[in-house]
Enzyme design. Sequence first.
Site, PDB file in Angstrom:
ATOM      1  CB  THR A  25      11.157  33.081  41.516  1.00  0.00           C
ATOM      2  OG1 THR A  25      12.292  32.228  41.676  1.00  0.00           O
ATOM      3  CG2 THR A  25       9.898  32.307  41.870  1.00  0.00           C
ATOM      4  N   GLY A  26       8.875  34.113  39.341  1.00  0.00           N
ATOM      5  CA  GLY A  26       7.715  35.002  39.192  1.00  0.00           C
ATOM      6  C   GLY A  26       7.305  35.101  37.733  1.00  0.00           C
ATOM      7  CB  SER A  27       4.289  36.535  36.135  1.00  0.00           C
ATOM      8  OG  SER A  27       4.374  37.826  36.702  1.00  0.00           O
ATOM      9  CG  ASP A  81      14.270  37.212  40.436  1.00  0.00           C
ATOM     10  OD1 ASP A  81      13.128  37.076  39.954  1.00  0.00           O
ATOM     11  OD2 ASP A  81      14.624  36.647  41.495  1.00  0.00           O
ATOM     12  CG  ASP A  84       7.430  41.334  45.395  1.00  0.00           C
ATOM     13  OD1 ASP A  84       6.712  40.846  44.509  1.00  0.00           O
ATOM     14  OD2 ASP A  84       8.122  40.654  46.161  1.00  0.00           O
ATOM     15  NE  ARG A  96       3.927  39.092  48.299  1.00  0.00           N
ATOM     16  CZ  ARG A  96       4.359  39.382  49.531  1.00  0.00           C
ATOM     17  NH1 ARG A  96       5.290  40.276  49.711  1.00  0.00           N
ATOM     18  NH2 ARG A  96       3.861  38.777  50.572  1.00  0.00           N
ATOM     19  N   GLY A  97       7.729  35.029  46.220  1.00  0.00           N
ATOM     20  CA  GLY A  97       7.877  33.614  45.826  1.00  0.00           C
ATOM     21  C   GLY A  97       8.618  32.774  46.853  1.00  0.00           C
ATOM     22  CD  GLU A 103      13.682  35.468  45.067  1.00  0.00           C
ATOM     23  OE1 GLU A 103      13.475  36.376  45.893  1.00  0.00           O
ATOM     24  OE2 GLU A 103      12.846  35.138  44.205  1.00  0.00           O
ATOM     25  CE  LYS A 121       6.017  43.863  39.569  1.00  0.00           C
ATOM     26  NZ  LYS A 121       5.922  42.619  40.219  1.00  0.00           N
TER      27      LYS A 121
END
Length: 226
Positions: A25-27, A81, A84, A96-97, A103, A121
């Site tokens: 999940t995430g950009s 994945d 952060d 953050r998601g 996860e 990161k």
Amino acid sequence: MNNKELVAHEALKYVKNNSIIGLGTGSTANLFIQALAQKIKKESLNIKVVASSTVSQVQALEYNLDYISLDQIEVVDLYVDGADEVTNNLDVLKGRGYDLLREKLLAQISKQFLVIGDKSKMVGKIGEKFPIPIEISPIAWKITQNLIQKIAKNCVLRPNTAGDAFAITSTGNFVLDCTFEYTNLKDLSEEIAKTPGVIEYGIFQYIANIALIADDNQVTKITLDV
Ligand code: 5RP
């Protein structure tokens, strides 16, 4: 190609035919999902995917990937994945998601957990840049918050993105964002884990196998495997 696109494409090298892949999940994870969909189509691969959040589930369905739900699987071949925070010894902070439970389940049952991210990161110590997210049961959230607060510097209930309600995970839980002063990450994890009401938390220690970190269009591989 920017750094996030670069690691997303580098991660494709770990994809094998006839496998089950966990989608993050995430950009950065989104870029991997997109690149994976292209690879599957181009090479006519037989790959099933499972999602770490409702967001990556939606992505999987949009790309017409062969989607299976978490309750249909017991093992995942590869989970890719973002994160952060990542340290040189592969301690990882996520969350953050929101969907920490999903996860952590995927990371734990994957034969290979591959973390992808850019240089921003990298940290010396988990919690350096971000609070540690803790997914908690809503049934007595204030009790759990008060108990965590006893060992934390600060601990707040995460608001939703509109700021008009609390954030709710896809399994119906709340999220605390907490900062700690600690010396030993394993001890801190154990303290958090044993607090009543805690469902999961964002520290992923001894779980990741590889991190691919991009900086200035170069990818560095961090691994503890010999
Ligand atoms: C979601 C996460 C994300 O992987 C993390 O927030 C990184 O996101 P991005 O790739 O957008 O920087 O842990 O829970």
